[in-house]
Motif scaffolding. Structure first.
Motif, PDB file in Angstrom:
ATOM      1  N   TYR A  25       0.825  -1.216   0.000  1.00  0.00           N
ATOM      2  CA  TYR A  25       0.000   0.000   0.000  1.00  0.00           C
ATOM      3  C   TYR A  25       0.858   1.264   0.000  1.00  0.00           C
ATOM      4  CZ  TYR A  25      -4.611  -2.109   0.423  1.00  0.00           C
ATOM      5  OH  TYR A  25      -5.779  -2.782   0.154  1.00  0.00           O
ATOM      6  N   HIS A  26       2.091   1.160   0.495  1.00  0.00           N
ATOM      7  CA  HIS A  26       2.957   2.342   0.609  1.00  0.00           C
ATOM      8  C   HIS A  26       4.377   1.940   0.237  1.00  0.00           C
ATOM      9  CE1 HIS A  26      -0.221   2.585   3.757  1.00  0.00           C
ATOM     10  NE2 HIS A  26      -0.421   3.753   3.189  1.00  0.00           N
ATOM     11  N   GLU A  56      -8.452  12.326  -3.602  1.00  0.00           N
ATOM     12  CA  GLU A  56      -7.463  11.251  -3.511  1.00  0.00           C
ATOM     13  C   GLU A  56      -7.921  10.062  -4.350  1.00  0.00           C
ATOM     14  OE1 GLU A  56      -5.093   8.940  -0.024  1.00  0.00           O
ATOM     15  OE2 GLU A  56      -7.267   8.922   0.178  1.00  0.00           O
ATOM     16  N   GLY A  58      -7.511   6.391  -4.371  1.00  0.00           N
ATOM     17  CA  GLY A  58      -7.055   5.254  -3.562  1.00  0.00           C
ATOM     18  C   GLY A  58      -6.981   5.591  -2.078  1.00  0.00           C
ATOM     19  N   PHE A  59      -8.093   5.392  -1.368  1.00  0.00           N
ATOM     20  CA  PHE A  59      -8.165   5.714   0.074  1.00  0.00           C
ATOM     21  C   PHE A  59      -7.325   4.748   0.906  1.00  0.00           C
ATOM     22  CE2 PHE A  59     -10.560   4.994   4.137  1.00  0.00           C
ATOM     23  CZ  PHE A  59     -10.265   6.214   4.738  1.00  0.00           C
ATOM     24  N   GLY A  60      -7.335   3.478   0.541  1.00  0.00           N
ATOM     25  CA  GLY A  60      -6.471   2.475   1.187  1.00  0.00           C
ATOM     26  C   GLY A  60      -6.610   2.434   2.690  1.00  0.00           C
ATOM     27  N   THR A  61      -5.492   2.633   3.392  1.00  0.00           N
ATOM     28  CA  THR A  61      -5.484   2.570   4.858  1.00  0.00           C
ATOM     29  C   THR A  61      -5.955   3.879   5.493  1.00  0.00           C
ATOM     30  OG1 THR A  61      -3.250   3.457   5.082  1.00  0.00           O
ATOM     31  CG2 THR A  61      -3.444   1.067   4.761  1.00  0.00           C
ATOM     32  N   LEU A  63      -4.060   6.536   5.525  1.00  0.00           N
ATOM     33  CA  LEU A  63      -2.882   7.248   6.047  1.00  0.00           C
ATOM     34  C   LEU A  63      -2.788   8.663   5.447  1.00  0.00           C
ATOM     35  CD1 LEU A  63      -0.264   7.402   7.672  1.00  0.00           C
ATOM     36  CD2 LEU A  63       0.908   6.217   5.811  1.00  0.00           C
ATOM     37  N   ASN A  64      -3.005   8.793   4.152  1.00  0.00           N
ATOM     38  CA  ASN A  64      -2.968  10.141   3.558  1.00  0.00           C
ATOM     39  C   ASN A  64      -4.053  11.021   4.173  1.00  0.00           C
ATOM     40  OD1 ASN A  64      -0.918   9.413   1.822  1.00  0.00           O
ATOM     41  ND2 ASN A  64      -2.242   9.081   0.055  1.00  0.00           N
ATOM     42  N   GLU A  85     -12.330   4.796  -3.535  1.00  0.00           N
ATOM     43  CA  GLU A  85     -11.808   3.466  -3.190  1.00  0.00           C
ATOM     44  C   GLU A  85     -12.798   2.420  -3.696  1.00  0.00           C
ATOM     45  OE1 GLU A  85      -8.829   2.257  -1.611  1.00  0.00           O
ATOM     46  OE2 GLU A  85      -9.817   0.479  -2.433  1.00  0.00           O
ATOM     47  N   LEU A  86     -12.263   1.400  -4.328  1.00  0.00           N
ATOM     48  CA  LEU A  86     -13.141   0.319  -4.798  1.00  0.00           C
ATOM     49  C   LEU A  86     -13.212  -0.820  -3.787  1.00  0.00           C
ATOM     50  CD1 LEU A  86     -14.930  -0.792  -7.035  1.00  0.00           C
ATOM     51  CD2 LEU A  86     -12.882  -1.638  -8.194  1.00  0.00           C
ATOM     52  N   ASP A 131     -15.323   2.322  -8.897  1.00  0.00           N
ATOM     53  CA  ASP A 131     -14.149   2.003  -9.706  1.00  0.00           C
ATOM     54  C   ASP A 131     -13.629   3.289 -10.360  1.00  0.00           C
ATOM     55  OD1 ASP A 131     -12.341   1.136 -11.579  1.00  0.00           O
ATOM     56  OD2 ASP A 131     -13.612  -0.485 -12.333  1.00  0.00           O
ATOM     57  N   PHE A 132     -12.421   3.669 -10.025  1.00  0.00           N
ATOM     58  CA  PHE A 132     -11.821   4.899 -10.566  1.00  0.00           C
ATOM     59  C   PHE A 132     -11.877   4.934 -12.100  1.00  0.00           C
ATOM     60  CE2 PHE A 132      -7.653   6.692 -12.118  1.00  0.00           C
ATOM     61  CZ  PHE A 132      -8.045   8.029 -12.080  1.00  0.00           C
ATOM     62  N   ASP A 150      -2.678   8.175  -5.942  1.00  0.00           N
ATOM     63  CA  ASP A 150      -2.028   7.137  -5.136  1.00  0.00           C
ATOM     64  C   ASP A 150      -2.584   5.747  -5.457  1.00  0.00           C
ATOM     65  OD1 ASP A 150      -0.220   6.200  -3.296  1.00  0.00           O
ATOM     66  OD2 ASP A 150      -1.386   6.737  -1.529  1.00  0.00           O
ATOM     67  N   PHE A 152      -2.178   1.851  -7.058  1.00  0.00           N
ATOM     68  CA  PHE A 152      -1.084   0.882  -7.099  1.00  0.00           C
ATOM     69  C   PHE A 152      -0.259   1.132  -8.369  1.00  0.00           C
ATOM     70  CE2 PHE A 152      -4.000  -1.978  -4.465  1.00  0.00           C
ATOM     71  CZ  PHE A 152      -3.288  -1.763  -3.284  1.00  0.00           C
ATOM     72  N   GLN A 157      -1.370  -2.221 -12.039  1.00  0.00           N
ATOM     73  CA  GLN A 157      -2.728  -1.829 -12.432  1.00  0.00           C
ATOM     74  C   GLN A 157      -2.666  -0.794 -13.559  1.00  0.00           C
ATOM     75  OE1 GLN A 157      -4.921  -0.547  -8.789  1.00  0.00           O
ATOM     76  NE2 GLN A 157      -6.355  -2.122  -9.462  1.00  0.00           N
TER      77      GLN A 157
END
Ligand SMILES: C[S@@+](CC[C@H](N)C(=O)[O-])C[C@H]1O[C@@H](n2cnc3c(N)ncnc32)[C@H](O)[C@@H]1O
Length: 218
Positions: A25-26, A56, A58-61, A63-64, A85-86, A131-132, A150, A152, A157
């Motif tokens: 992820y990072h 943003e 990709g929200f992911g964790t 952290l951003n 985020e998907l 889906d972005f 941000d 992958f 991808q």
């Protein structure tokens, strides 16, 4: 993305590794360092606005997102944070991360999707689950001041890093708007230029990647 492995990065902060994709992820050189340098310092704080609208990818964790909330408090700016985020992560996958106990981190995660939620007087969040690659068919607003790109890596991808999507993101930014990304590949730089951006190659984070990209809409 069922199996995720928590790993420590070189600055002591955590990331998640996806064995199925062989992707993190990072940056393994330092998750927190990457966020603070690429997205906060070179993105958010490079904007001259006092009220900053961020998008943003990709929200992911989150952290951003949490570091953006902190930067808003510390720099006396207001942030309207939109994130896509998907595949949202469950709290169970996040609660052991080194940054999970900070104030407001859990609130950001528990904020319902598809709603505008005020987390602090300086920071609102609107999480969008889709889906972005379908972004050109959606309405998520416009006149963003900063885009954190941000996704992958392009090798993992490629469908997230296309000319059509960069053209669309260019249209979503206000004049003077900034897009930052950790990826400095020539092919990505040329796509951003083709979309209309003025693109700078900046030195990478301390102890991290060699270069990053910052694209500005003039
Ligand atoms: C590099 S990670 C983002 C890290 C994140 N910004 C953070 O602070 O932890 C990339 C994210 O993009 C998401 N993603 C992958 N494919 C997507 C898609 N088609 N649409 C939207 N998000 C996607 C992944 O689930 C992942 O959370």
């Amino acid at each position: 993305m069922d199996e995720l492995i928590l790993e420590k990065t070189e600055d002591g902060s955590d990331t998640l590794f996806i064995p199925e994709m062989d992707e993190h992820y990072h940056s393994t050189k330092g998750a927190l360092t990457e966020t603070n340098y690429i997205f906060i310092e070179k993105g958010l704080l490079a904007s001259t606005q006092k009220e900053v609208k961020v998008l943003e990818i990709g929200f992911g964790t989150g952290l951003n997102a949490i570091q953006t909330l902190k930067a808003a408090q510390e720099n006396n700016i207001k942030v309207a944070f939109h994130t896509l985020e998907l595949y949202p992560l469950t709290w169970g996958k996040l609660e052991s991360l080194s940054y999970a106990e900070q104030p407001y981190y859990k609130e950001i995660h528990l904020a319902p999707w598809e709603n505008l939620v005020e987390i602090t007087p300086e920071f609102t969040i609107h999480k969008h689950q889709f889906d972005f690659t379908t972004l050109p068919t959606k309405d998520i607003g416009s006149a963003f001041n900063v885009i954190y790109f941000d996704a992958f890596a392009p090798e993992k991808q490629p469908n997230m890093w296309t000319q059509q999507l960069f053209n669309h993101l260019f249209g979503l930014l206000s004049d003077g708007g900034i897009l930052t990304t950790y990826c400095a590949k020539g092919v990505i730089r040329r796509m951003l230029q083709e979309a209309g951006f003025k693109v700078e190659r900046l030195p990478g984070p301390p102890n991290g990647k060699r270069e990053i990209l910052r694209a500005t809409k003039f």
